[in-house]
Design an enzyme around this catalytic site. Structure first.
Site, short mmCIF file in Angstrom:
data_model
loop_
_atom_site.label_atom_id
_atom_site.label_comp_id
_atom_site.label_asym_id
_atom_site.label_seq_id
_atom_site.Cartn_x
_atom_site.Cartn_y
_atom_site.Cartn_z
N ASP A 8 0.81 -1.23 0.00
CA ASP A 8 0.00 0.00 0.00
C ASP A 8 0.84 1.27 0.00
OD1 ASP A 8 -2.30 -1.59 0.10
OD2 ASP A 8 -2.23 -1.70 2.29
N GLU A 9 1.99 1.21 -0.62
CA GLU A 9 2.90 2.37 -0.63
C GLU A 9 2.45 3.45 -1.63
OE1 GLU A 9 3.85 -0.77 -1.19
OE2 GLU A 9 5.38 -1.36 0.25
N GLY A 10 1.48 3.07 -2.49
CA GLY A 10 1.07 4.00 -3.56
C GLY A 10 1.62 3.51 -4.90
N LYS A 11 1.82 2.19 -4.99
CA LYS A 11 2.37 1.61 -6.23
C LYS A 11 1.44 1.85 -7.42
CE LYS A 11 2.43 -2.45 -4.32
NZ LYS A 11 1.99 -2.08 -2.95
N GLY A 35 -4.53 -4.30 -3.82
CA GLY A 35 -5.50 -3.26 -4.12
C GLY A 35 -4.72 -2.02 -4.51
N HIS A 36 -4.73 -1.69 -5.78
CA HIS A 36 -3.93 -0.56 -6.28
C HIS A 36 -4.87 0.54 -6.75
CE1 HIS A 36 -0.48 -3.62 -7.20
NE2 HIS A 36 -0.76 -3.52 -5.92
N THR A 37 -4.72 1.70 -6.16
CA THR A 37 -5.64 2.81 -6.45
C THR A 37 -5.00 3.79 -7.42
OG1 THR A 37 -6.26 2.60 -4.15
CG2 THR A 37 -7.18 4.48 -5.33
N ARG A 137 2.23 -29.15 -6.20
CA ARG A 137 2.02 -29.68 -7.56
C ARG A 137 0.64 -30.31 -7.75
NH1 ARG A 137 7.41 -32.53 -6.55
NH2 ARG A 137 6.41 -32.28 -4.54
N GLN A 218 1.96 -6.01 -3.30
CA GLN A 218 2.42 -6.14 -1.90
C GLN A 218 3.73 -5.35 -1.70
OE1 GLN A 218 1.29 -9.50 -3.38
NE2 GLN A 218 -0.63 -8.59 -2.79
N THR A 293 -7.61 -1.10 0.49
CA THR A 293 -8.32 -1.01 -0.78
C THR A 293 -9.10 -2.30 -1.05
OG1 THR A 293 -6.44 0.29 -1.53
CG2 THR A 293 -7.96 -0.42 -3.23
N LEU A 326 3.76 12.39 1.13
CA LEU A 326 4.46 13.38 1.96
C LEU A 326 3.46 14.36 2.56
CD1 LEU A 326 7.40 14.28 2.74
CD2 LEU A 326 7.19 16.01 0.95
P1 GDP Z 1 -0.76 0.39 -3.50
O1 GDP Z 1 -1.36 -0.90 -3.02
O2 GDP Z 1 0.70 0.45 -3.24
O3 GDP Z 1 -1.10 0.68 -4.93
O4 GDP Z 1 -1.43 1.53 -2.62
P2 GDP Z 1 -3.01 1.68 -2.31
O5 GDP Z 1 -3.69 2.16 -3.54
O6 GDP Z 1 -3.53 0.47 -1.66
O7 GDP Z 1 -2.97 2.79 -1.18
C1 GDP Z 1 -2.43 4.04 -1.41
C2 GDP Z 1 -3.54 5.09 -1.19
O8 GDP Z 1 -2.96 6.37 -1.08
C3 GDP Z 1 -4.52 5.18 -2.34
O9 GDP Z 1 -5.77 5.51 -1.82
C4 GDP Z 1 -3.96 6.31 -3.19
O10 GDP Z 1 -4.95 6.98 -3.96
C5 GDP Z 1 -3.41 7.23 -2.14
N1 GDP Z 1 -2.24 8.01 -2.53
C6 GDP Z 1 -1.22 7.68 -3.37
N2 GDP Z 1 -0.26 8.62 -3.36
C7 GDP Z 1 -0.68 9.57 -2.52
C8 GDP Z 1 -0.10 10.79 -2.04
O11 GDP Z 1 1.00 11.18 -2.40
N3 GDP Z 1 -0.82 11.49 -1.10
C9 GDP Z 1 -2.03 11.08 -0.65
N4 GDP Z 1 -2.64 11.83 0.25
N5 GDP Z 1 -2.61 9.94 -1.08
C10 GDP Z 1 -1.93 9.19 -1.98
P1 IMO Z 2 -0.93 -4.15 -2.24
O1 IMO Z 2 -0.48 -4.72 -3.57
C1 IMO Z 2 -0.91 -4.57 2.08
C2 IMO Z 2 -1.04 -8.64 3.66
C3 IMO Z 2 -2.28 -9.09 4.41
C4 IMO Z 2 -1.66 -10.05 5.40
C5 IMO Z 2 -0.57 -10.72 4.59
C6 IMO Z 2 -0.98 -12.06 3.98
O2 IMO Z 2 -2.22 -3.43 -2.30
O3 IMO Z 2 0.17 -3.39 -1.60
P2 IMO Z 2 -2.56 -12.75 1.96
O4 IMO Z 2 -4.01 -12.51 1.73
O5 IMO Z 2 -1.67 -12.20 0.90
O6 IMO Z 2 -2.25 -14.19 2.24
O7 IMO Z 2 -2.22 -11.95 3.33
O8 IMO Z 2 -0.26 -9.81 3.53
N1 IMO Z 2 -1.28 -8.11 2.30
C7 IMO Z 2 -1.19 -6.83 1.97
N2 IMO Z 2 -0.96 -5.74 2.73
N3 IMO Z 2 -1.04 -4.44 0.74
C8 IMO Z 2 -1.25 -5.52 -0.04
O9 IMO Z 2 -1.27 -5.46 -1.36
C9 IMO Z 2 -1.37 -6.79 0.58
N4 IMO Z 2 -1.59 -8.04 0.11
C10 IMO Z 2 -1.52 -8.85 1.18
O10 IMO Z 2 -2.92 -8.00 5.04
O11 IMO Z 2 -1.02 -9.33 6.43
MG MG Z 3 -2.91 -1.56 -1.83
#
Ligand code: GDP
Ligand code: IMO
Ligand code: MG
Length: 443
Positions: A8-11, A35-37, A137, A218, A293, A326
């Site tokens: 969830d770093e914002g990938k 879950g990528h937003t 397997r 992840q 997400t 940031l």
């Molecule tokens: P991902 O899984 O790494 O793609 O990240 P997620 O989409 O799960 O979570 C990142 C969240 O932060 C999403 O709701 C994005 O729309 C939001 N986001 C991404 N970059 C920024 C940013 O620089 N600032 C803010 N406030 N939100 C951001």
């Molecule tokens: P994105 O791509 C954050 C976490 C789950 C749990 C562990 C194992 O959006 O960054 P799983 O269902 O994969 O067996 O769960 O990994 N987890 C994530 N946490 N972002 C994700 O994906 C994740 N995908 C799995 O919360 O701790």
């Molecule tokens: Mg995510």
């Protein structure tokens, strides 16, 4: 492009940005746990298995061999995109990816319940059990899904075996093999036009000198081999995972870009040294809208952890970083950064291998002043308040990699491109003070 923390770093946002200059975007691991937003012109797209390059009509998107595919969820995702007028014509699915079946989801849910306080906190999407069958397997792959006789034959045996587990171990109702077969045959017909030999497809693109972007799901600390085991996912999100999951050789990877938040979050269980259980933690959660997400769960929030950051630089061979969110720190008076751990009175600069030791690690902090002003409209480093710039410099210094992108909001334009991460100088491994050396060339 990989996640440098716990996901969830914002990938999604960064993949979307980089996809502008990519011909092909490939997801190489994970499944609908991701879950990528992506936010474009005020419209929010939530992607789970489909690469975040899909919003560019000319960009091909490939779901690679190392992913696990839940066909029902994938079809829902396709339908949602099509309803929003996003073309999915150029979406390709690897014939050798493994398929998540109903028993995988049921076993994921039931085993989490059975673990009680020892649960992982999975997304309950059947990810672990699907990868477990792959290793054992006994998995069903997309090629099997596309072949009626192969699927029927495999399901006859597998469902009988899995029903034993569902009934005897978890006290659940058995699955009806005919109903599962009928459901999955329908999925097969819908997905068939997208199925290809994905490794060959990507190879040809590389041979034609196209730009191929590998999108990690992840994050590094959730990696099965290099993350905080057992609180990890069941695949390899790290950069090396791109080679295996996409079926390419390591020699064709030019750059590795890490995405990290300006603070840290984690969803699910497991140790998290910089986690905040105070008002600042709540502030980060609220300002950062830190809710999953995929599952909607509240994310745990804490300070930036540079021990983890340095680890991600090493494990992935990062060339540069994108620092996101940031702006979420805009209202924080003082900002802390974990520079080392105290483990039983000893200072540690590296992550311990043992989860029990990791749980005992106390963060050693350095404190920096906040900037108490909005950064969301900043569009260049010069626009940033001095304290925010100092914070970024401090992070780059600690991790010994340049910061190429700074993100200050969810939308595309809320971004500072410090340096082109694709075409800028490649130098991370050559930076002064970095112990990794580039090998000398012969011939
Ligand atoms: P991902 O899984 O790494 O793609 O990240 P997620 O989409 O799960 O979570 C990142 C969240 O932060 C999403 O709701 C994005 O729309 C939001 N986001 C991404 N970059 C920024 C940013 O620089 N600032 C803010 N406030 N939100 C951001
Ligand atoms: P994105 O791509 C954050 C976490 C789950 C749990 C562990 C194992 O959006 O960054 P799983 O269902 O994969 O067996 O769960 O990994 N987890 C994530 N946490 N972002 C994700 O994906 C994740 N995908 C799995 O919360 O701790
Ligand atoms: Mg995510």
């Amino acid at each position: 492009m990989i996640g440098a923390q716990w996901g969830d770093e914002g990938k999604g946002k960064i993949t979307d940005l980089l996809s502008k200059s990519a011909d092909v975007v490939v997801r190489y691991q994970g499944g609908v746990n991701a879950g990528h937003t992506v936010v474009v012109d005020g419209q929010t797209f939530k992607l789970h298995l489909i690469p975040s390059g899909i919003l560019y009509p000319d960009t091909e998107c490939v779901i690679g061999s190392g992913t696990v595919i839940d066909p029902g969820s994938l079809i829902q995702e396709l339908d949602t995109l099509e309803r929003l007028n996003v073309s999915t014509e150029k979406l390709y699915i690897s014939e050798t990816a493994h398929v998540t079946m109903p028993y995988h989801r049921l076993i994921d849910q039931a085993s989490e319940e059975k673990r009680g306080s020892k649960k992982i906190g999975t997304t309950k999407r059947g990810i672990g059990p699907t990868y477990a069958d792959k290793s054992e397997r006994t998995g069903i792959r997309v090629v099997d899904l596309m072949d009626y006789d192969a699927l029927r034959e495999q399901l006859e045996w597998t469902i009988q075996y899995k029903n034993g587990i569902l009934e005897k171990l978890y006290g659940l109702d058995p699955l009806d093999p005919k109903a599962v077969l009928d459901e999955y045959i329908q999925y097969a017909e819908r997905l068939r036009p997208h199925v290809i030999d994905s490794s060959l497809h990507v190879y040809k693109a590389i041979q034609q000198r196209q730009n191929v972007l590998f999108e990690g799901a992840q994050g590094t600390l959730l990696d099965l081999d290099h993350g905080t085991y057992p609180y990890v996912t069941s695949s390899n999100p790290v950069a090396g995972g791109a080679c295996i999951g996409a079926g390419i050789g390591p020699t064709v990877v030019d750059r590795v870009i890490g995405v990290a938040k300006a603070y840290t979050t984690r969803v699910g269980e497991g140790p998290f040294p910089t986690e905040l259980h105070c008002d600042v933690g709540s502030l980060l959660c609220e300002r950062g809208a830190e809710f999953g997400t995929t599952t909607g769960r509240q994310r745990r929030c804490g300070w930036f952890d540079a021990v983890i950051g340095r680890y991600a630089v090493r494990i992935n061979g990062l060339d540069c970083l994108a620092i996101t969110k940031l702006d979420v720190l805009d209202d924080v008076d003082e900002i802390k950064v974990c520079v080392a751990y105290d483990l039983d009175g000893e200072t540690r600069k590296e992550l311990p291998g043992s989860a029990r030791q990791f749980a005992r690690c106390q963060p050693v902090y350095e404190t920096l002043p906040g900037w108490n002003t909005s950064t969301s409209d900043c569009r260049s480093l010069d626009d940033l308040p001095k304290q925010a710039l100092d914070y970024l410099k401090f992070l780059a210094e600690l991790m010994k990699v340049p910061i190429a992108i700074v993100s200050l909001g969810a939308s595309r334009d809320q971004t500072i491109i410090v340096e082109d991460p694709i075409h800028g100088p490649k130098r991370a491994l050559l930076q002064e003070g970095n112990s990794q050396k580039s090998p000398s060339r012969v011939g």
